[in-house]
Design a protein around this motif. Structure first.
Motif, PDB file in Angstrom:
ATOM      1  N   LYS A 102       0.846  -1.204   0.000  1.00  0.00           N
ATOM      2  CA  LYS A 102       0.000   0.000   0.000  1.00  0.00           C
ATOM      3  C   LYS A 102       0.884   1.257   0.000  1.00  0.00           C
ATOM      4  CE  LYS A 102      -3.475   2.887   1.033  1.00  0.00           C
ATOM      5  NZ  LYS A 102      -4.249   3.463  -0.069  1.00  0.00           N
ATOM      6  N   THR A 105       2.316   1.509  -3.554  1.00  0.00           N
ATOM      7  CA  THR A 105       1.349   1.909  -4.583  1.00  0.00           C
ATOM      8  C   THR A 105       0.919   3.365  -4.378  1.00  0.00           C
ATOM      9  OG1 THR A 105      -0.473   0.955  -3.306  1.00  0.00           O
ATOM     10  CG2 THR A 105       0.437  -0.406  -5.059  1.00  0.00           C
ATOM     11  N   LEU A 135      -7.618  -6.150   3.786  1.00  0.00           N
ATOM     12  CA  LEU A 135      -7.626  -5.214   2.650  1.00  0.00           C
ATOM     13  C   LEU A 135      -8.354  -3.926   3.024  1.00  0.00           C
ATOM     14  CD1 LEU A 135      -8.309  -7.580  -0.405  1.00  0.00           C
ATOM     15  CD2 LEU A 135      -6.166  -6.408   0.162  1.00  0.00           C
ATOM     16  N   ASN A 136      -9.498  -4.078   3.712  1.00  0.00           N
ATOM     17  CA  ASN A 136     -10.262  -2.898   4.120  1.00  0.00           C
ATOM     18  C   ASN A 136      -9.491  -2.049   5.113  1.00  0.00           C
ATOM     19  OD1 ASN A 136     -12.450  -3.359   2.489  1.00  0.00           O
ATOM     20  ND2 ASN A 136     -13.540  -4.590   4.034  1.00  0.00           N
ATOM     21  N   SER A 141      -6.140  -2.071  -2.642  1.00  0.00           N
ATOM     22  CA  SER A 141      -6.981  -2.672  -3.669  1.00  0.00           C
ATOM     23  C   SER A 141      -6.622  -4.142  -3.833  1.00  0.00           C
ATOM     24  CB  SER A 141      -6.765  -1.933  -4.992  1.00  0.00           C
ATOM     25  OG  SER A 141      -7.188  -2.752  -6.055  1.00  0.00           O
ATOM     26  N   SER A 142      -7.658  -4.966  -4.037  1.00  0.00           N
ATOM     27  CA  SER A 142      -7.430  -6.409  -4.164  1.00  0.00           C
ATOM     28  C   SER A 142      -6.575  -6.727  -5.384  1.00  0.00           C
ATOM     29  CB  SER A 142      -8.769  -7.134  -4.266  1.00  0.00           C
ATOM     30  OG  SER A 142      -9.487  -6.656  -5.385  1.00  0.00           O
ATOM     31  N   LYS A 143      -6.525  -5.816  -6.346  1.00  0.00           N
ATOM     32  CA  LYS A 143      -5.789  -6.133  -7.564  1.00  0.00           C
ATOM     33  C   LYS A 143      -4.264  -6.067  -7.379  1.00  0.00           C
ATOM     34  CE  LYS A 143      -5.576  -1.719 -10.007  1.00  0.00           C
ATOM     35  NZ  LYS A 143      -5.951  -0.763  -8.940  1.00  0.00           N
ATOM     36  N   ASN A 144      -3.821  -5.628  -6.207  1.00  0.00           N
ATOM     37  CA  ASN A 144      -2.388  -5.617  -5.926  1.00  0.00           C
ATOM     38  C   ASN A 144      -1.908  -6.842  -5.149  1.00  0.00           C
ATOM     39  OD1 ASN A 144      -3.082  -2.335  -5.796  1.00  0.00           O
ATOM     40  ND2 ASN A 144      -1.268  -2.932  -6.941  1.00  0.00           N
TER      41      ASN A 144
END
Ligand code: C2E
Ligand code: CA
Ligand code: CA
Ligand code: CA
Length: 278
Positions: A102, A105, A135-136, A141-144
């Protein structure tokens, strides 16, 4: 030593006893170590073979033991799996790795984080909920995120696995089959599993430039992955020659000492040319 009889039998027995004690001590130290924040993550770059850019990182856990120094996973992961501590460790790893990616990114780095998931973790009833919560909480983002599971985990309870994989797929979380080719693989299931990536085990890569059989196996895995529309990563790439062979075979990603050993986050900052905050 046993057939010598007499005293040597007891020497053998004592050895077993002290091994057992050593193990027990290590387990209680590990339990304490988790609380004391002694676990650390190192990250190993995954390099896009075409562009040469870092496309992802694999998080690999280490234990900074107060007396024994930095311990590698082979010294404590099997023990953690035996005792169930792997669940706590796994949760910590997942959260820490998510926080770290995180951070990257947020600095505009387009990067994936791969996290190893053990059998016990994967088979937990609230595994999916735990991931969503992390994740929350982290705001990632889940895509990472990519989860690495082995074939053996995947097919040990295939009905359950297929369900979990479908849910992960819906959530946009990628899954890689780790150590591909070494486990109890079933091509039939591979076709039914929603996975995104195959990782060719390093035992096929380490002598690929000399061993034609391993070269053929690697090539076959790459072709298989392409046919199934999966990304394919080679692990354990140690030299240029191996990299070139993989490039010719159209492998997507390479990971290994040729690029970098697993390193602390500060070193990744340097590789990504991020200035550390003073
Ligand atoms: P793995 O998932 O197959 O990870 C790859 C291992 O290969 C890592 O060892 C890495 O340091 C090593 N490696 C990478 N590039 C090269 C290379 O070019 N040459 C050679 N010879 N080796 C290379 P490591 O870090 O000691 O981890 C060993 C295993 O421990 C991992 O194998 C994984 O199964 C397990 N592990 C590590 N971290 C975790 C974790 O957070 N959770 C769980 N459940 N298992 C973990
Ligand atoms: Ca792995
Ligand atoms: Ca692997
Ligand atoms: Ca492995």
């Amino acid at each position: 030593a046993k057939e010598l009889g007499g005293n040597s039998y007891y020497v053998y027995g004592d050895e077993i006893k002290s091994k057992g004690l050593e193990k027990m001590m290590l387990v209680s130290q590990l339990r304490q170590g988790i609380k004391n924040n002694e676990l650390v993550l190192h990250y190993q770059p995954q390099v896009d073979i075409l562009t040469g850019e870092i496309s992802g990182l694999e998080a690999l856990v280490r234990w900074q033991h107060p007396e024994l120094g930095l311990l590698y996973p082979d010294k404590f992961i099997p023990l953690a799996e035996e005792t169930g501590l792997i669940v706590q460790i796994g949760e910590w790893v997942l959260k820490e790795a998510c926080k770290q990616v995180k951070y990257w990114t947020d600095l505009d780095q387009n990067i994936m984080m791969s996290v190893n998931i053990s059998a016990r973790q994967f088979q937990r009833r609230d595994f999916i909920k735990e991931i969503i919560d992390i994740l929350n909480e982290v705001g990632l983002s889940s895509k990472n995120l990519t989860l690495e599971i082995t074939e053996t985990i995947a097919i040990s309870d295939i009905e359950h696995t297929l369900k979990i994989l479908d849910r992960l797929n819906v959530l946009g979380i990628a899954v890689a089959i780790d150590d591909f080719g070494t486990g109890y693989s079933s091509l039939n299931y591979l076709n039914q599993m929603s996975v995104n990536e195959l990782k060719i085990d390093k035992s096929f890569i380490w002598d690929i430039e000399k061993n034609n059989k391993n070269k053929m196996i690697s090539n076959t895995i790459i072709i298989l992955a392409k046919q199934l529309g999966l990304k394919v990563t080679a692990e354990g790439v140690e030299n240029e020659e191996q990299l070139n062979i993989l490039k010719e075979m159209k492998c997507d990603i390479a990971q290994g000492y040729h690029f970098s050993k697993p390193v602390p986050k500060e070193s990744i900052n340097e590789m990504l040319s991020i200035k550390s905050p003073i």
